[in-house]
Write a protein that holds these residues in place. Sequence first.
Motif, PDB file in Angstrom:
ATOM      1  N   LYS A 197       0.825  -1.214   0.000  1.00 51.86           N
ATOM      2  CA  LYS A 197       0.000   0.000   0.000  1.00 51.86           C
ATOM      3  C   LYS A 197       0.855   1.258   0.000  1.00 51.86           C
ATOM      4  O   LYS A 197       0.523   2.248  -0.642  1.00 51.86           O
ATOM      5  N   ASP A 248     -11.682  -9.253   1.690  1.00 53.10           N
ATOM      6  CA  ASP A 248     -11.762  -8.118   2.613  1.00 53.10           C
ATOM      7  C   ASP A 248     -11.612  -8.608   4.058  1.00 53.10           C
ATOM      8  O   ASP A 248     -12.195  -9.622   4.448  1.00 53.10           O
ATOM      9  N   ALA A 296     -14.402  -8.868  -2.255  1.00 47.68           N
ATOM     10  CA  ALA A 296     -14.553  -7.612  -2.992  1.00 47.68           C
ATOM     11  C   ALA A 296     -13.962  -7.833  -4.379  1.00 47.68           C
ATOM     12  O   ALA A 296     -12.794  -8.217  -4.498  1.00 47.68           O
ATOM     13  N   GLN A 340     -10.223  -1.923  -5.422  1.00 48.37           N
ATOM     14  CA  GLN A 340      -9.727  -1.158  -4.267  1.00 48.37           C
ATOM     15  C   GLN A 340     -10.671  -0.023  -3.878  1.00 48.37           C
ATOM     16  O   GLN A 340     -10.614   0.469  -2.750  1.00 48.37           O
ATOM     17  N   SER A 341     -11.540   0.387  -4.803  1.00 40.41           N
ATOM     18  CA  SER A 341     -12.486   1.465  -4.497  1.00 40.41           C
ATOM     19  C   SER A 341     -13.695   0.962  -3.712  1.00 40.41           C
ATOM     20  O   SER A 341     -14.515   1.766  -3.260  1.00 40.41           O
ATOM     21  N   ILE A 342     -13.821  -0.355  -3.545  1.00 40.04           N
ATOM     22  CA  ILE A 342     -14.951  -0.933  -2.819  1.00 40.04           C
ATOM     23  C   ILE A 342     -14.659  -0.891  -1.324  1.00 40.04           C
ATOM     24  O   ILE A 342     -13.587  -1.322  -0.887  1.00 40.04           O
ATOM     25  N   GLU A 343     -15.576  -0.380  -0.557  1.00 39.56           N
ATOM     26  CA  GLU A 343     -15.415  -0.393   0.900  1.00 39.56           C
ATOM     27  C   GLU A 343     -16.110  -1.614   1.443  1.00 39.56           C
ATOM     28  O   GLU A 343     -17.303  -1.787   1.257  1.00 39.56           O
ATOM     29  N   GLY A 344     -15.373  -2.506   2.105  1.00 41.92           N
ATOM     30  CA  GLY A 344     -15.949  -3.761   2.568  1.00 41.92           C
ATOM     31  C   GLY A 344     -16.009  -4.750   1.423  1.00 41.92           C
ATOM     32  O   GLY A 344     -15.094  -4.821   0.604  1.00 41.92           O
ATOM     33  N   SER A 345     -17.089  -5.502   1.323  1.00 43.75           N
ATOM     34  CA  SER A 345     -17.228  -6.494   0.261  1.00 43.75           C
ATOM     35  C   SER A 345     -18.211  -5.986  -0.793  1.00 43.75           C
ATOM     36  O   SER A 345     -18.930  -5.014  -0.575  1.00 43.75           O
ATOM     37  N   ARG A 354     -17.971  -4.264  -8.324  1.00 45.04           N
ATOM     38  CA  ARG A 354     -18.069  -3.004  -9.064  1.00 45.04           C
ATOM     39  C   ARG A 354     -17.437  -3.197 -10.441  1.00 45.04           C
ATOM     40  O   ARG A 354     -16.450  -3.930 -10.584  1.00 45.04           O
TER      41      ARG A 354
END
Length: 493
Positions: A190, A292, A390, A427-432, A435
């Motif tokens: 990261k 996630d 995710a 990586q833009s998904i928060e949690g599971s 997209r």
Amino acid sequence: MSWNADRAKTRIREHLKTVPDVDSNITLDSARAQRTVRKSGLIGRLPIRQAFLVEGVHLYGQLLDFDGLVAEGGSETEGSHRRLLRFLNMHYRVWDAVVDNDDGDRVDYHGARLHAVITSPAGDAAAQITRAVALAGKLTEAAERLGQAHGFPSRIRFGIDHGRCLAMTTGRSHEKDTLFLGRPANHAAKLAAAEDEAGIFLTETAQQRARPGAVHKSAGRTVLDETYIREAVRSFAFDSLERRVDEVAQDAVEPIFRFKRPELPLASVKFADLSPANSVRMGMASIFADIDGFTDFVDQAIEGGAVEITKAVRTIHVIREELNSVLNDDFDGKRVRFVGDCIQGCVAEGERTDDGPGSVRQAVMCANGMQSSFDLCLDAVDSDAAIGLAIGVEYGPTPMTRLGYRGDDSVRCAASRATINAERTQQSIEGSGIRLGVVAQQVADAAVRRIIATGRLMSFDTASDFLGASQSPAVQIMRSEPAARSHAARPKR
């Protein structure tokens, strides 16, 4: 073929039979582990049925100019992909020299990213960090020299962390991966990907464990001391790396990349058969699936001791193998590689011409099949771990080949704007959840866009019903019981 619960359960039972053994007394810096490494050659050649606890430095290098080479004039062409692959091939050849040293072991390549681990001198975190900084400095110098010799940009950003990880190796022949799972690998990656500023950067943990005077405050930030970097670089020879840089810089004969359209299904493509002169390229849907909550899960297991580590290895192994089976066996896709707790792969539809909507639909069905198998895996290992899936999906022309030096250590690669954006979309998904990237969203059919709008990963049966897929339970019932259709004509009396 498609996802099927009974088939998935059968596979999961088989995956449970191949869970790696965990020796609670073995670490890669133990005398026993060192004997194992010497016997097997490299970390990447460790036995596939063993898991190790590794304490050391994780060094990630990110080629910052990679994205700019993907397209020319805004479009991805065979020409832009040839240039992109030449760029990666040049760096992979140099980075491969790292494995020839005792200083570090190549672990993984993923597109524009190198991951190396430094485990010596054992038990001395500050010295391991200094060695990693020296290696990063040498690789920076190498990239600058090669960039001048071959006309490529050369900026690299390095992230460094220190700590303990789980190491596991799976796969066979050209499709084997050694994974390092846990906080230091995750945080170093990261940090390397965090910004567009070249240089060598340490996490807070690595800063605390580095040699006194290695870092200082500058403009409100903690940075590496330039004198410390120069002294570190001078302290280590890295002879193999220097020789390889000379060789690649003077090599006027560069590989010629030739592309062909693969015969589908994509799962039938064997990386062992691919080379620069025999690369494949077509429109593909790129899938990047991440677990996630996984880093916390592994860290808690490491802190919990041998019993918890064994449980974690069992869970990880079963999930990873099953996600691979869903991609390859159920949806005819091709796994490129495992990347930590992630799986990168592609699916493609269209026998003679690219079928964008079909490929994206297949990828979405695959993602929901992965979700159903993921749930079955947690049931099978009786796990209440707070983890989820995710998944990012993007579509576009994508080449697939092997790079670097020939042989078992050559690097499997699928590199394109779609592969880059699938990972960024994930990586833009928060949690599971799931997209689509911008292009996949544009080419997807209306039904796919409707279910994606929820952002949720569903069970495979539910997704099939929404999409009216032939394998949908609702469609099957309608076929077997046509009178049950709401618009069916009433039978005449």
